[in-house]
Design a protein around this motif. Structure first.
Motif: not given
Length: 1019
Positions: A853-855, A899-903, A931-934
């Motif tokens: 996201g915007n983090t 699930e927290e590793d998605a990004g 970027s690779v989207v996971l």
């Protein structure tokens, strides 16, 4: 009242008991009481041994269970009560009252129908042996409350003297023999809320009037009549103003107990009727008669006559002299005199009488100058209320009558003064000058205070010069501050050295006589003058002002306390107190106090020492506060106390004091003067060399500058936002940014303060990744005396662009946008590859980043060119791993993803080559990947999968239908066999019937046929 009857009857019963053995006696039953009302049952024990104070226990036997004891209450055991009575005992609805040590009453405040039963009073044994009775019983019957009392609520307006009739309906339906009593009450308007009894019909049919209605009842003006069985009528023949108020009727039901005592068991009140009585008009006039002149020492009589009014009015009279009350005589003839006249009446010099119902007299047997003036009388017609007080009907006042004193001829006296208005505390000089033939004279000075009529002797002088001291309490002479001088034979001077207060105002009279003071009598000449002593406080005003109500922090501000008076020319001593109320406080505290004698008293607040300075003139005080802080925010005020001249030598209190209105002082931050060089700069240097980036301060505060410097960097090869390199705060504490907290980075970047206006960022061994834009952010801070910091402002410098001279090396990473899908708890490999094979003399390092996201981006792991791994967080070591599959291909492996590793994941690759003769590896070039989207899918199984994954459930679903089908098939076979058998039996029966019918038609049958039939049956 009922309780008193209980005690009386119970005590009478106790006198009949004998002693010698223990005997317990309770009130004789049966007792009948109404639901919702109270009952009291007495119990007494006699003939006991042991302590005089005996313990009692009460129980009840209910009609539903006559043999079962239910414990109610005990004087000894607090836990004696059964659960059904425990709550009522705790709430004091049921309690025991001890009359004596051996006698108690059981009280039930509000009876319930279930309280009916046989009550037993039991006493605990204190004797050496059991002898006598230890308990006694009485029966209590609870009956319904059938009493009713009603009256129509209304508002009535009547004239005084008119008749009044009110009716009240009272009835009962009690099965027992009871009597009714009816009482009429009045609640007077504006009086006590306690009802006043008018008249009552008792239970034994006796009429009894209230105390205030006894005379009118005897005269037949107040009556109570019973009309029929339930109607009771109140009749008042002639209404009086005292009858005004709220009237109501109260009915009570009475029953006679077995001890022949009548007890009230119920009581009801009706609604109220509002009665307004308009008093009759009795107009009258008041006249006063008196002589207009009289001689001193002669008697004077004044008459006050009432003309008109009704018959036998009740009148009160007040005598007034110069508008001030001197005597009062009420309608009952009770006389009340003011203090001075009370003393004269006790000495036989004054008499006030009521000559007749309409005539009053005031007689003074020996008049003096104090009796001169205007007289009048005020007469008030009143009527006594039922409460015994007087109610005013009307008030009239007579015209005034002027009474003058005859003056003896011969001499004239003139009293004069330089000023008739004097400030309190200042001297007053009076001159008394006599004209006429010279002769020996005696003089006396008298003071008549304001709002008083009796003169007080101030000072006197006989013909021979002997002084006669004034002895009147409160006069100036009584304080020892007067001086009387004889200027010549005809002139006398009275000097009051300093006036005490405004009470010294009034009339000062000089009396001159050719005789001694004791013989003068009425043979003197007099003159007076009115003197006003002005109060210092009347013109005292204190104003607090400031030229700067909003002050800059750390500056000096001043407050001016200005005293405004109309007696500034007197230069009286002042005490000035400066006070301060901090913000969020309700109390003013003293800062500093400069007393009238020059003493300085210090402050009581910790923030003011060595910060305050006071300069003061006669009627102005200035407070200066240096180095202001937020602690001085609040309300300021000054208090001024004025003293007389003699206070410097005496301990006299302040004559007057006043306090200014509070002045709020608030503080604003000082304006920031910070200016930073905003020009853009450009540097191009060789790789692996050192460089310096400067941050130049153009202007700042000259006092106590405290600066915080923060350096920022934006890499040229990424679209990342500005990264914080390091911060040097206002206390010189260095903090590195998240991307620069590694030991290698801390060695590479450091800040230096060259002077107050110049700061530098040193970059050692510049590499390709150091290329980009740099700037510094400067903040100006202010340090308060209490140790807190306040930011004043901030500025940013211009950008400095750092470039490297070309080395010929380039790094290119594949920019393909990819999307990876993974299942929770599985492993994922993310690849990063260079385009081309790379240089033979080059090594490569890779850094993996992650964001969502915007983090902001997070550095996950860094694989150095020499193969060492450096994790952004040591906690990631077990979760991910980075390795090479070839010199130019890199893999980031994620273990057991959540699930927290998605990004988004991407890599940054840098090229390293040996540089110089020392063999140092230098970063030549770098590049970042796309970027690779996971995406991580949840591993929670679906319903079919759950079924297949559960072996017992799967067996059940497969075997259960087979078993059910087998059971159904067996049931069908059984039904088929049974149906077949029934069909065969039915067919055989039909054949048998047909056989027998055929034989009957043939005329007979044989034994062989029967045997064949048996064989068939056996078959």
């Amino acid at each position: 009242m009922a309780h008193v009857l209980y005690v009386a009857s119970f005590s009478l019963l106790l006198t009949k008991l004998s002693t010698g053995q223990r005997e317990v006696v309770v009130q004789k039953g049966p007792l009948y009481r109404a639901e919702g009302y109270a009952v009291s049952i007495g119990c007494n024990v006699t003939g006991h041994q042991g302590p005089s104070e005996q313990h009692f226990q009460w129980s009840v036997y209910l009609p539903t269970a006559p043999a079962r004891e239910i414990q109610i209450i005990s004087t000894k055991d607090a836990d004696f009560s059964y659960a059904v009575y425990a709550q009522r005992v705790q709430s004091r609805d049921i309690y025991i009252e001890r009359v004596q040590g051996n006698s108690v009453f059981l009280h039930i405040s509000k009876l319930q129908m279930k309280d009916a039963g046989e009550y037993e009073c039991h006493t605990l044994n204190t004797d050496e042996k059991y002898y006598g009775s230890y308990s006694a019983k009485t029966k209590l019957t609870v009956i319904p409350d059938t009493l009713s009392a009603t009256m129509h609520s209304q508002t009535l307006g009547k004239e005084e003297g008119e008749p009044l009739e009110l009716t009240c309906e009272a009835s009962k339906a009690t099965a027992q023999h009871t009597h009714l009593s009816v009482t009429w009450y009045l609640i007077q308007q504006g009086g006590s809320s306690q009802p006043t009894k008018i008249i009552s019909l008792s239970k034994d049919f006796t009429l009894t009037p209230g105390l205030s209605y006894a005379e009118r009842f005897a005269a037949g003006d107040v009556q109570l009549n019973k009309l029929g069985l339930t109607t009771f009528r109140l009749s008042i023949g002639r209404l009086q103003p005292s009858d005004q108020g709220q009237l109501f009727c109260e009915a009570a039901e009475w029953i006679q107990d077995p001890n022949e005592t009548w007890i009230s068991i119920t009581k009801k009140r009706t609604d109220q009727t509002m009665l307004r009585v308009q008093p009759a008009v009795r107009d009258f006039q008041v006249r006063i008669t008196a002589e207009s002149t009289f001689a001193e020492g002669k008697p004077l009589e004044l008459l006050c006559l009432v003309v008109g009014s009704g018959q036998d009015p009740q009148l009160q009279a007040v005598w007034l002299l110069n508008g001030i009350e001197i005597a009062h005589i009420d309608a009952g003839g009770v006389l009340d005199l003011k203090k001075d006249y009370k003393d004269r009446a006790s000495q036989g010099q004054l008499q006030v009488l009521k000559l007749s119902p309409k005539a009053f007299s005031l007689k003074i047997f020996s008049v003096g100058p104090e009796d001169e003036g205007t007289y009048n009388c005020a007469v008030t017609e009143v009527v006594r209320t039922t409460m015994g007080s007087w109610q005013v009907l009307q008030r009239k006042q007579s015209p005034v009558s002027q009474v003058h004193l005859k003056k003896p001829a011969g001499k004239s006296v003139v009293v004069s003064t330089k000023q008739q208005a004097v400030w309190e505390g200042e001297p007053l000089t009076l001159l008394c000058k006599t004209s006429g033939t010279e002769s020996p004279l005696s003089v006396s000075w008298w003071h008549i205070p304001q709002r008083q009529t009796t003169p007080m002797l101030v000072d006197g002088m006989e013909q021979d010069g002997t002084l006669q001291l004034g002895a009147s309490t409160g006069s100036p002479r009584s304080h020892g501050n007067t001086r009387l001088d004889k200027v010549d034979w005809a002139t006398f001077q009275l000097e009051i050295t300093f006036t005490l207060s405004v009470t010294d105002s009034g009339v000062y009279e000089c009396r001159v006589s050719e005789r001694t003071q004791n013989e003068a009598g009425d043979l003197y000449w007099a003159h007076n003058i009115s003197v006003t002593i002005k109060s210092l406080i009347s013109s005292l005003q204190v104003n607090l002002m400031s030229r700067q109500p909003k002050v800059k922090l750390m500056d000096t501000f001043d407050l001016s306390c200005i005293v405004g008076t109309t007696y500034s020319g007197l230069a009286l001593p002042l005490t000035v107190t400066w006070q301060f109320q901090p913000a969020r406080s309700q109390v003013f505290h003293q800062i500093i106090r400069i007393t009238h004698n020059g003493t300085v008293e210090g402050n009581f607040l910790s923030q003011f020492p060595k910060k305050t300075k006071v300069s003061q003139t006669s009627y102005r005080s200035q407070l200066l506060i240096h180095d202001s802080t937020m602690e001085e925010t609040g309300m300021y005020q000054c208090k001024v106390e004025v003293y007389d001249r003699n206070s410097l030598h005496t301990n006299n209190p302040a004559r007057a004091s006043a306090t200014s209105y509070p002045l709020k002082v608030s503080f604003a931050l000082p304006e920031s003067k910070l200016r930073v060089n905003a020009s853009h700069q450009y540097q191009e240097i060789s790789i692996n060399s050192n460089t310096v980036i400067e941050c130049s301060i153009l202007s700042q505060r000259t006092r106590n500058p405290q600066l915080a410097i923060t350096w920022y960097f934006s890499p040229i090869y990424t679209s990342t936002s500005w990264l914080k390199i390091l911060e040097v705060d206002q206390t010189n504490v260095v903090k590195y940014g998240n991307e620069f907290h590694t030991p290698r980075r801390k060695q590479k970047f450091h800040s230096a303060k060259i002077s107050q206006n110049l700061f530098q960022l040193h970059i050692l061994s510049v590499e390709d990744g150091d290329r980009g834009m740099y700037y510094c952010a400067v903040e100006e801070w202010l340090l308060f005396t209490n140790g807190t910091w306040q930011k004043l402002g901030g500025e940013k410098s211009g950008l400095t662009e750092l470039k490297l001279k070309p080395t010929g090396s380039k790094v290119h990473i594949s920019k393909i946008y990819l999307t990876e899908n993974a299942t929770e708890h599985g492993n994922v490999d993310i690849h990063c590859s260079l385009e081309g094979s790379g240089g033979l003399t080059s090594l490569y390092s890779v850094t993996w980043f992650w964001s969502r996201g915007n983090t902001r981006r997070h550095m996950l792991v860094h694989l150095q060119h020499d193969g060492l791994l450096e994790y952004g967080d040591e906690g990631l070591r077990r979760h991910l791993h980075c390795y090479r599959t070839s010199p130019t291909d890199f893999v980031l492996k994620l273990h057991e993803v959540e699930e927290e590793d998605a990004g988004m994941y991407w890599c940054s690759v840098a090229e390293w080559q040996l540089h110089g003769h020392l063999g140092k590896w230098v970063n030549q070039a770098s590049d970042e990947s796309q970027s690779v989207v996971l995406r991580v899918r949840s591993s929670e199984p679906r319903f079919p999968a759950r079924i297949c994954s559960s072996a017992p459930l799967l067996y059940f679903l497969v075997v259960c239908p087979i078993v059910m089908f087998g059971l159904l098939l067996i049931s069908l076979l059984c039904l088929y066999q049974k149906a077949r058998k029934l069909s065969r039996e039915s067919l055989r029966t039909q054949k048998e019937k047909a056989f027998w019918v055929g034989m009957k038609r043939a005329g007979g049958w044989t034994t062989d046929g029967r045997e064949d039939e048996r064989e068939d049956e056996q078959n």
